[in-house]
Design a protein around this motif. Structure first.
Motif, short mmCIF file in Angstrom:
data_model
loop_
_atom_site.label_atom_id
_atom_site.label_comp_id
_atom_site.label_asym_id
_atom_site.label_seq_id
_atom_site.Cartn_x
_atom_site.Cartn_y
_atom_site.Cartn_z
N LEU A 33 0.83 -1.22 0.00
CA LEU A 33 0.00 0.00 0.00
C LEU A 33 0.86 1.27 0.00
CD1 LEU A 33 -2.98 -1.03 2.30
CD2 LEU A 33 -3.00 -0.74 -0.18
N PRO A 34 1.92 1.35 0.84
CA PRO A 34 2.76 2.55 0.77
C PRO A 34 3.40 2.75 -0.61
CG PRO A 34 3.20 1.39 2.81
CD PRO A 34 2.34 0.48 1.98
N VAL A 35 3.73 1.64 -1.30
CA VAL A 35 4.32 1.76 -2.65
C VAL A 35 3.30 2.37 -3.60
CG1 VAL A 35 5.10 0.44 -4.66
CG2 VAL A 35 5.99 -0.12 -2.38
N ARG A 36 2.07 1.91 -3.52
CA ARG A 36 1.04 2.43 -4.44
C ARG A 36 0.70 3.89 -4.11
NH1 ARG A 36 -2.84 -2.69 -6.22
NH2 ARG A 36 -1.17 -4.23 -6.21
N LEU A 37 0.65 4.19 -2.80
CA LEU A 37 0.39 5.59 -2.40
C LEU A 37 1.54 6.49 -2.84
CD1 LEU A 37 -1.05 5.04 1.20
CD2 LEU A 37 -2.32 5.86 -0.80
N GLU A 65 -0.86 11.99 1.53
CA GLU A 65 0.38 12.10 2.32
C GLU A 65 0.15 11.63 3.75
OE1 GLU A 65 2.33 15.70 -0.41
OE2 GLU A 65 1.35 16.16 1.52
N LYS A 66 -1.02 11.93 4.32
CA LYS A 66 -1.35 11.52 5.70
C LYS A 66 -1.47 10.00 5.77
CE LYS A 66 -4.93 12.49 9.25
NZ LYS A 66 -4.10 12.80 10.42
N SER A 67 -2.14 9.42 4.79
CA SER A 67 -2.33 7.94 4.78
C SER A 67 -0.99 7.24 4.60
CB SER A 67 -3.32 7.55 3.69
OG SER A 67 -4.57 8.20 3.91
N PHE A 68 -0.14 7.80 3.75
CA PHE A 68 1.20 7.20 3.54
C PHE A 68 1.97 7.22 4.87
CE2 PHE A 68 4.93 5.96 1.26
CZ PHE A 68 5.99 6.62 1.87
N ALA A 69 1.94 8.40 5.53
CA ALA A 69 2.69 8.56 6.80
C ALA A 69 2.19 7.55 7.84
CB ALA A 69 2.54 9.99 7.32
N GLU A 70 0.87 7.32 7.89
CA GLU A 70 0.31 6.38 8.87
C GLU A 70 0.75 4.95 8.57
OE1 GLU A 70 -3.82 8.86 9.88
OE2 GLU A 70 -3.89 7.02 8.68
N THR A 73 4.38 3.64 9.42
CA THR A 73 4.73 3.38 10.84
C THR A 73 4.66 1.88 11.14
OG1 THR A 73 2.41 3.60 11.57
CG2 THR A 73 3.75 5.61 11.57
N TYR A 74 4.06 1.11 10.22
CA TYR A 74 3.95 -0.35 10.44
C TYR A 74 5.09 -1.11 9.76
CZ TYR A 74 -0.76 0.28 12.31
OH TYR A 74 -1.84 0.65 13.08
N GLU A 75 6.00 -0.37 9.10
CA GLU A 75 7.04 -1.04 8.29
C GLU A 75 7.85 -2.06 9.11
OE1 GLU A 75 9.48 1.80 6.29
OE2 GLU A 75 10.00 0.41 4.66
N GLN A 76 8.23 -1.69 10.33
CA GLN A 76 9.04 -2.59 11.17
C GLN A 76 8.21 -3.16 12.33
OE1 GLN A 76 11.90 -3.25 9.95
NE2 GLN A 76 11.88 -1.58 8.43
N ILE A 95 -8.38 4.73 6.87
CA ILE A 95 -7.78 5.30 5.64
C ILE A 95 -8.77 5.22 4.48
CG2 ILE A 95 -6.03 4.86 3.87
CD1 ILE A 95 -4.10 4.15 6.24
N ARG A 96 -9.45 4.08 4.33
CA ARG A 96 -10.41 3.93 3.24
C ARG A 96 -11.52 4.97 3.38
NH1 ARG A 96 -13.47 -1.37 3.59
NH2 ARG A 96 -14.65 -0.14 5.07
N ASN A 97 -12.00 5.20 4.61
CA ASN A 97 -13.06 6.19 4.81
C ASN A 97 -12.56 7.61 4.54
OD1 ASN A 97 -14.80 4.13 5.43
ND2 ASN A 97 -14.52 4.32 7.65
N ARG A 98 -11.29 7.88 4.91
CA ARG A 98 -10.74 9.22 4.65
C ARG A 98 -10.80 9.54 3.15
NH1 ARG A 98 -5.32 8.79 6.55
NH2 ARG A 98 -6.05 9.49 8.61
N HIS A 99 -10.63 8.48 2.32
CA HIS A 99 -10.53 8.69 0.87
C HIS A 99 -11.86 8.50 0.14
CE1 HIS A 99 -5.97 8.77 0.46
NE2 HIS A 99 -6.18 8.53 1.75
N ASN A 100 -12.96 8.41 0.90
CA ASN A 100 -14.26 8.14 0.26
C ASN A 100 -14.63 9.18 -0.79
OD1 ASN A 100 -14.77 5.75 1.54
ND2 ASN A 100 -16.06 6.63 3.15
N LEU A 101 -14.24 10.43 -0.57
CA LEU A 101 -14.70 11.51 -1.48
C LEU A 101 -13.59 12.01 -2.40
CD1 LEU A 101 -17.03 13.55 0.91
CD2 LEU A 101 -17.67 11.87 -0.84
N VAL A 102 -12.61 11.17 -2.66
CA VAL A 102 -11.47 11.59 -3.51
C VAL A 102 -11.93 11.95 -4.92
CG1 VAL A 102 -9.51 10.61 -4.77
CG2 VAL A 102 -9.56 10.51 -2.27
N VAL A 103 -12.82 11.13 -5.51
CA VAL A 103 -13.24 11.38 -6.91
C VAL A 103 -13.93 12.75 -7.00
CG1 VAL A 103 -14.74 10.60 -8.79
CG2 VAL A 103 -13.42 8.93 -7.46
N GLU A 104 -14.89 12.97 -6.11
CA GLU A 104 -15.63 14.25 -6.14
C GLU A 104 -14.71 15.43 -5.86
OE1 GLU A 104 -18.38 10.94 -4.83
OE2 GLU A 104 -16.30 11.53 -4.52
#
Ligand SMILES: O=C(O)CCCOc1c(F)cc(-c2c(C(=O)NCc3ccc(C(=O)O)cc3)noc2-c2cc(Cl)c(O)cc2O)cc1F
Length: 369
Positions: A33-37, A65-70, A73-76, A95-104
């Motif tokens: 997920l971080p790679v795709r973000l 950027e916020k979702s990537f940063a979060e 933190t799980y990398e290690q 994270i999924r809910n934060r991005h619900n309105l990305v298209v609009e």
């Protein structure tokens, strides 16, 4: 990932146990997920300055950027700790809910650019339009893929219910194409009846060249097929009703579904009058689609257009292409339009179609920087 890989992983829960599989899924997602973000964020930075500077684009960039940063933190993180694994799953839902309105919100950024909200002198030249079209196709395809990965995990491990029994996450191992298409027709038809007080009939033909007389089934994501079919039926009904006027009998929408060993093709044919060839490119253009909508043009707000310059068609084509299918539209101006959805019959061939970030991609943007 291919649809088959998603399916095999979901089915491995019985063999390997849910806890083991949740840790394995976390371990994959905390890298993938971080790679795709990161790919999306890198590409946002390459956008024309005139789009990046828009308030809505800034909001979307902040979410990524916020979702990537979060996630990093799980990398290690110690995934043998059940509490950490459970928190990871909850964070994915957040994270999924934060991005619900990305298209609009991204569409609003494009509208702000078109309106030149910041500076009236900004004219959108064709090079900028092309790079925005190129970006949004890749941006929304990556978003489809990220939400697919998250949904599979949260349904399998996050206590979220699958759409129905027998489904593996969002995937139906025996997706009945005819039923999903008929469902989408019924939904579009009720919208059509509310708006036009009439609607065309459906005439459907199904041909299974693999096992005759058997229902046409493939391993697929029913919600993706519903989304695509619903959009196309809305367009076909709008054209048919607009052309038909108040005439008593509307020509039916004819659907032919054919399954072979390679492909499933779903052709929707209407006699809605068609579109001139000069207009065809605009159908899939995000910039065209975000022209001020009929509602913006001062129509009474209770008029909900059947198809109102949304992103319906370009997004539907991305859903079809996501698992290496396609969506093509052939219009005969003065007669009607055929729209064809192509899907892969074999789930091994239905692998994710992901945009990759490399030097040639940067060239696509270089002329606008
Ligand atoms: O909201 C969205 O994202 C979807 C927004 C999109 O909204 C549209 C919409 F639903 C239907 C049409 C349309 C027309 C039309 O409108 N014909 C009338 C006209 C005659 C002359 C001219 C001209 O001279 O320029 C233009 C159109 N004819 O065929 C289609 C048509 C289009 C597609 Cl993609 C389809 O799957 C089925 C169809 O029947 C165009 C749309 F644009």
């Amino acid at each position: 990932m291919s649809i088959q890989a998603f399916l095999d992983f979901g089915k491995s829960l019985q063999r390997n146990g849910k806890t083991f599989c949740e840790k394995a899924s976390c371990n994959f997602l905390r890298k993938e997920l971080p790679v795709r973000l990161a790919n999306i964020i890198k590409e946002i930075h390459l956008l024309p300055e005139s789009l990046i500077c828009q308030p809505s684009t800034q909001i979307v960039q902040g979410w990524y950027e916020k979702s990537f940063a979060e996630l990093i933190t799980y990398e290690q993180a110690d995934l043998t700790n059940d509490a950490i694994v459970s928190r990871f799953t909850q964070d994915l839902i957040k994270i999924r809910n934060r991005h619900n309105l990305v298209v609009e919100t991204m569409a609003q950024g494009v509208v702000e650019l078109s309106r030149g909200s910041e500076d009236k002198r900004i004219m959108v030249d064709s090079v900028t339009r092309d790079s925005i079209q190129y970006f949004l196709d890749r941006f929304y395809m990556m978003r489809i893929s990220i939400r697919m990965l998250i949904n599979q995990h949260t349904i399998l491990f996050g206590g979220e219910l699958p759409f129905s029994a027998g489904h593996v996450g969002t995937i139906d191992p025996e997706c009945d194409i005819q039923l999903v298409v008929e469902d989408a027709f019924a939904s579009a038809r009720s919208l059509c009846e509310n708006f036009y007080e009439q609607s065309p009939e459906l005439k459907m033909t199904c041909i299974n060249t693999v096992n005759r007389e058997e229902p046409l089934k493939i391993v697929y994501v029913p919600s993706h097929l519903f989304h695509i079919s619903f959009e196309l039926f809305k367009n076909a009904m709008r054209a048919t009703c607009e052309k038909g006027g108040a005439s008593l009998s509307l020509p039916p929408i004819e659907v032919v579904i054919v399954k072979t060993t390679e492909d499933v093709a779903i052709k929707m044919s209407d006699q809605g009058g068609g579109i001139p060839q000069r207009n065809m490119p605009q159908l899939f253009e995000y910039m065209f689609s975000t022209a001020p909508s009929p509602v913006d043009a001062g129509t009474s707000v209770n008029v909900v257009p059947m198809a109102g310059y949304g992103y319906g068609l370009p997004l539907s084509r991305l859903y079809a292409r996501y698992f290496h299918g396609d969506l093509q539209v052939y219009s005969i101006h003065g007669f009607g339009t055929d729209a064809v959805i192509y899907l892969k019959t074999l789930s091994e061939s239905a692998s994710e179609f992901l945009p990759v970030f490399n030097k040639s991609v940067m060239k696509q943007y270089s002329s606008t920087r």
